[in-house]
Design a protein around this motif. Structure first.
Motif, PDB file in Angstrom:
ATOM      1  N   TRP A   7      83.656   8.907  26.531  1.00  0.00           N
ATOM      2  CA  TRP A   7      82.870   8.956  25.296  1.00  0.00           C
ATOM      3  C   TRP A   7      82.729  10.430  24.938  1.00  0.00           C
ATOM      4  CZ3 TRP A   7      78.341   5.409  27.299  1.00  0.00           C
ATOM      5  CH2 TRP A   7      78.843   4.147  27.603  1.00  0.00           C
ATOM      6  N   GLY A  10      78.377  14.628  24.090  1.00  0.00           N
ATOM      7  CA  GLY A  10      77.242  14.118  24.860  1.00  0.00           C
ATOM      8  C   GLY A  10      76.298  15.221  25.283  1.00  0.00           C
ATOM      9  N   PRO A  14      76.604  17.696  20.572  1.00  0.00           N
ATOM     10  CA  PRO A  14      76.578  16.512  19.713  1.00  0.00           C
ATOM     11  C   PRO A  14      77.917  16.197  19.058  1.00  0.00           C
ATOM     12  CG  PRO A  14      75.675  18.374  18.526  1.00  0.00           C
ATOM     13  CD  PRO A  14      75.971  18.858  19.937  1.00  0.00           C
ATOM     14  N   LYS A  24      78.537  12.241  19.133  1.00  0.00           N
ATOM     15  CA  LYS A  24      78.320  11.773  20.516  1.00  0.00           C
ATOM     16  C   LYS A  24      77.741  10.360  20.555  1.00  0.00           C
ATOM     17  CE  LYS A  24      73.660  13.657  21.310  1.00  0.00           C
ATOM     18  NZ  LYS A  24      72.843  14.456  22.241  1.00  0.00           N
ATOM     19  N   ASP A  25      76.956   9.978  19.554  1.00  0.00           N
ATOM     20  CA  ASP A  25      76.398   8.619  19.525  1.00  0.00           C
ATOM     21  C   ASP A  25      77.462   7.604  19.131  1.00  0.00           C
ATOM     22  OD1 ASP A  25      73.836   9.642  20.125  1.00  0.00           O
ATOM     23  OD2 ASP A  25      73.457  10.025  17.988  1.00  0.00           O
ATOM     24  N   MET A  28      79.971   6.953  21.896  1.00  0.00           N
ATOM     25  CA  MET A  28      79.382   6.098  22.922  1.00  0.00           C
ATOM     26  C   MET A  28      79.481   4.625  22.508  1.00  0.00           C
ATOM     27  SD  MET A  28      75.694   6.627  24.804  1.00  0.00           S
ATOM     28  CE  MET A  28      74.728   6.494  23.313  1.00  0.00           C
ATOM     29  N   ASP A  52      75.652   7.589  29.809  1.00  0.00           N
ATOM     30  CA  ASP A  52      74.410   7.951  29.126  1.00  0.00           C
ATOM     31  C   ASP A  52      74.660   9.245  28.350  1.00  0.00           C
ATOM     32  OD1 ASP A  52      74.489   9.867  31.115  1.00  0.00           O
ATOM     33  OD2 ASP A  52      72.825   9.015  32.253  1.00  0.00           O
ATOM     34  N   ASP A  53      73.614   9.746  27.758  1.00  0.00           N
ATOM     35  CA  ASP A  53      73.750  10.916  26.897  1.00  0.00           C
ATOM     36  C   ASP A  53      73.700  12.194  27.728  1.00  0.00           C
ATOM     37  OD1 ASP A  53      73.906  12.558  24.709  1.00  0.00           O
ATOM     38  OD2 ASP A  53      71.782  12.359  24.178  1.00  0.00           O
ATOM     39  N   ARG A  54      74.826  12.552  28.291  1.00  0.00           N
ATOM     40  CA  ARG A  54      74.886  13.766  29.108  1.00  0.00           C
ATOM     41  C   ARG A  54      76.130  14.570  28.772  1.00  0.00           C
ATOM     42  NH1 ARG A  54      75.149  12.275  35.132  1.00  0.00           N
ATOM     43  NH2 ARG A  54      73.717  10.659  34.462  1.00  0.00           N
ATOM     44  N   TYR A  55      76.024  15.879  29.039  1.00  0.00           N
ATOM     45  CA  TYR A  55      77.144  16.770  28.810  1.00  0.00           C
ATOM     46  C   TYR A  55      78.058  16.779  30.025  1.00  0.00           C
ATOM     47  CZ  TYR A  55      79.964  20.908  28.218  1.00  0.00           C
ATOM     48  OH  TYR A  55      81.035  21.761  28.125  1.00  0.00           O
TER      49      TYR A  55
END
Ligand SMILES: [Zn+2]
Length: 103
Positions: A7, A10, A14, A24-25, A28, A52-55
Motif C-alpha cells: 500500500w 503511509g 501521505p 496513502k488512504d 490502503m 496500518d497507517d505507518r511509514y
C-alpha cells in the motif's frame, strides 16, 4: 503463489494530497480490495507490506517481499503528475538504484 501487495506511502508520507483525499488512504483501500480478491483463489498467499497507517522505507518494502520469496510484488499508487488512465511499471532485470522511480 505469493503476492506481496504494497500500500503505497503511509504514516508521515501521505503521498499525493488533493480534493480532501490522501494517496496513502486510497492505496490502503485499493490494496486491501486487491488482496481480498486474490486471496479467494486456491494456492494464493497474500502478504501486505503494511496493514496500518505507518511509514516504511522503500528498502523495508523490498525486504519484506524478498524475505517472503514473493512471486509477484505490487505497489499501489495514485499518480498525480498528469496523464490519465492506468500505468504499470514492470521489473525487467537488473536496475541500478539510480533508475528506480517511486511515484
Ligand atoms: Zn505514490
Amino acid at each position: 503463489m505469493k503476492f506481496v501487495i504494497d500500500w503505497g506511502h503511509g504514516g508521515s508520507d501521505p503521498g499525493a494530497v488533493g480534493n480532501g483525499l490522501r494517496e496513502k488512504d486510497l492505496t490502503m483501500k485499493i490494496g486491501k480490495m486487491i488482496g481480498d480478491m486474490l486471496g479467494e483463489y486456491e494456492g494464493v498467499q497474500v502478504i501486505y507490506t503494511r496493514t496500518d497507517d505507518r511509514y516504511l522505507s522503500l528498502e523495508e518494502r523490498a525486504e519484506i517481499a524478498n524475505k517472503a520469496g514473493a512471486d509477484f510484488f505490487l505497489s499501489v499508487h495514485i499518480n498525480a503528475g498528469g496523464g490519465t488512465g492506468f500505468e504499470s511499471y514492470v521489473y525487467n532485470g537488473n536496475v541500478s538504484q539510480a533508475t528506480i522511480a517511486y511515484q
